[in-house]
Design a protein around this motif. Structure first.
Motif, short mmCIF file in Angstrom:
data_model
loop_
_atom_site.label_atom_id
_atom_site.label_comp_id
_atom_site.label_asym_id
_atom_site.label_seq_id
_atom_site.Cartn_x
_atom_site.Cartn_y
_atom_site.Cartn_z
N ILE A 116 41.96 52.21 44.86
CA ILE A 116 42.75 51.07 45.35
C ILE A 116 42.01 50.47 46.52
N HIS A 117 41.54 51.00 47.55
CA HIS A 117 40.78 50.26 48.60
C HIS A 117 39.68 49.37 48.09
N TRP A 118 38.68 49.81 47.11
CA TRP A 118 37.72 49.35 46.59
C TRP A 118 38.27 47.86 45.77
N VAL A 119 39.46 47.96 44.99
CA VAL A 119 39.65 46.88 44.56
C VAL A 119 40.35 45.92 45.40
N ALA A 120 40.97 46.48 46.42
CA ALA A 120 41.44 45.29 47.29
C ALA A 120 40.41 44.74 47.96
N TRP A 121 39.34 45.39 48.18
CA TRP A 121 38.09 44.70 49.25
C TRP A 121 37.61 43.77 48.23
N ILE A 122 37.53 44.34 46.81
CA ILE A 122 36.93 43.23 45.86
C ILE A 122 37.70 41.89 45.75
N GLY A 123 39.02 42.21 45.52
CA GLY A 123 40.01 41.06 45.40
C GLY A 123 39.97 40.27 47.04
N PHE A 124 39.94 40.67 48.09
CA PHE A 124 39.78 39.79 49.28
C PHE A 124 38.52 38.81 49.33
N GLN A 125 37.42 39.59 48.75
CA GLN A 125 36.28 38.82 49.14
C GLN A 125 36.16 37.65 47.67
N LEU A 126 36.67 38.16 46.80
CA LEU A 126 36.56 37.21 45.56
C LEU A 126 37.48 35.90 45.80
N LEU A 127 38.50 36.36 46.48
CA LEU A 127 39.62 35.18 46.78
C LEU A 127 39.07 34.13 47.55
N GLY A 128 38.17 34.58 48.75
CA GLY A 128 37.41 33.46 49.46
C GLY A 128 36.72 32.70 48.59
N GLY A 129 35.99 33.09 47.60
CA GLY A 129 35.02 32.17 46.70
C GLY A 129 35.77 31.24 45.89
N LEU A 130 37.17 31.89 45.53
CA LEU A 130 38.08 31.18 44.63
C LEU A 130 38.75 29.85 45.50
N ARG A 131 39.13 30.32 46.88
CA ARG A 131 39.63 29.11 47.67
C ARG A 131 38.53 28.15 47.81
N HIS A 132 37.29 28.54 48.10
CA HIS A 132 36.49 27.63 48.16
C HIS A 132 36.30 26.57 46.88
N ALA A 133 36.26 27.08 45.87
CA ALA A 133 35.94 26.46 44.49
C ALA A 133 37.10 25.28 44.49
N HIS A 134 38.28 26.00 44.49
CA HIS A 134 39.54 25.29 44.47
C HIS A 134 39.71 24.04 45.49
N GLY A 135 39.26 24.42 46.62
CA GLY A 135 39.01 23.43 47.76
C GLY A 135 38.27 22.25 47.13
N ALA A 136 37.21 22.64 46.72
CA ALA A 136 36.13 21.47 46.11
C ALA A 136 36.59 20.88 44.75
N GLY A 137 37.70 21.13 44.27
CA GLY A 137 38.42 20.57 43.04
C GLY A 137 37.83 21.23 42.01
N VAL A 138 37.10 22.51 41.82
CA VAL A 138 36.58 22.88 40.71
C VAL A 138 37.46 24.37 40.35
#
Length: 294
Positions: A116-138
């Motif tokens: 669980i702690h691995w998956v939560a960390w993977i998700g938290f980091q990945l969410l940062g990249g996804l937020r950046h992409a969506h913020g750029a309109g991608v």
């Protein structure tokens, strides 16, 4: 696949191909060396799909340009960096950063499922990249465990091959069958337009796969109107503290899904409860730790 001719003669008098390292829905990825900047890179050789009248180079070019332009405008540790786009000898090549990594799919295949702690960390980091992409309109439109890369200290989202610039009315809504239908949002399988909520569903489905060891849906084809497109995710047995965030991300109604901010706060709370510091990941790379389930 490319032949020895490409390996003998550098692309653009600069990039020396050495060996193939993988393949995705668009083509083969090569390990290569940039003789100008003296660094190793990854180069994707675009391989067009074959239609009734042979290879569809026009479609391949369009998709390659879309991938390069989408990823090229992003700059975030959780998004793979694109350096260059080449067109040579009638073929297209995308030059990217080279990562020594396993995909999330490979990692789960080796381990069965992740703690669980691995998956939560993977998700938290990945969410940062996804937020950046969506913020750029991608919009990515094809998030799945095959294009989530795990290095020793990074989680990286790759393959923007069918990425769309948000609000781009010229982008097709057609989904190639090669793009992991089990990880595509229900409304997209029914022919709906790509949205940030669709990316969030795919993100949640990938985390579900990581912690449960199987996709959230199985044994179906992406028919536009069949029951498979609207099936609820299967029962969770290992998700534990991740269950609320996964249930929130995997709601069938896109308007009812939790937001990116809510998902981030919930994953942060899981990490805090698990005693994991956000700045100090412990992720699998080439070798998996023997105490992964400790």
């Amino acid at each position: 696949m490319g032949t020895g001719a490409e390996k003998a003669r550098p692309l653009s008098d600069r990039y020396h191909l050495t060996s193939p390292i993988g393949q995705d829905g668009m083509g083969i990825v090569w390990r290569a060396h940039d003789s100008l900047l003296r660094r190793n890179v990854a180069i994707k050789e675009i391989q067009p799909r074959f239609g009734e009248y042979g290879a569809d180079m026009r479609d391949a070019r369009r998709r390659a340009l879309r991938e390069a332009r989408s990823a090229g405008r992003l700059n975030h540790p959780a998004v793979i960096s694109v350096h260059d786009l080449l067109e040579e000898d009638g073929r297209l090549w995308i030059v990217m950063e080279l990562l020594e990594a396993l995909t999330l799919k490979e990692t789960v295949r080796h381990m069965g499922h992740l703690p669980i702690h691995w998956v939560a960390w993977i998700g938290f980091q990945l969410l940062g990249g996804l937020r950046h992409a969506h913020g750029a309109g991608v919009l990515h439109r094809s998030i799945n465990p095959r294009n989530i890369l795990l290095t020793g200290d990074r989680v990286v989202l790759a393959d923007f091959g069918i990425a769309a610039l948000h609000r781009d009315s010229g982008t097709s809504t057609t989904l190639p069958l090669t793009h992991a239908p089990a990880f595509i949002a229900p409304e997209r399988l029914r022919g709906g337009l790509p949205t940030p909520a669709g990316d969030l569903w795919s993100f949640g489905a990938s985390l579900y796969f990581a912690v449960e060891g199987r996709p959230p849906r199985s044994g179906h084809r992406p028919t536009p109107h069949g029951p498979a497109a609207g099936r609820n995710p299967e029962t969770m047995v290992r998700a534990g503290a991740l269950r609320p965030v996964l249930e929130g991300l995997l709601r069938r109604d896109p308007a009812a899904r939790i937001s990116m901010g809510q998902a981030g706060r919930m994953l942060s709370a899981v990490l805090h409860a698990e005693g994991v510091a956000l700045a100090r990941p412990r992720l699998p790379a080439a070798r998996l730790p023997p105490d992964a389930y400790a």
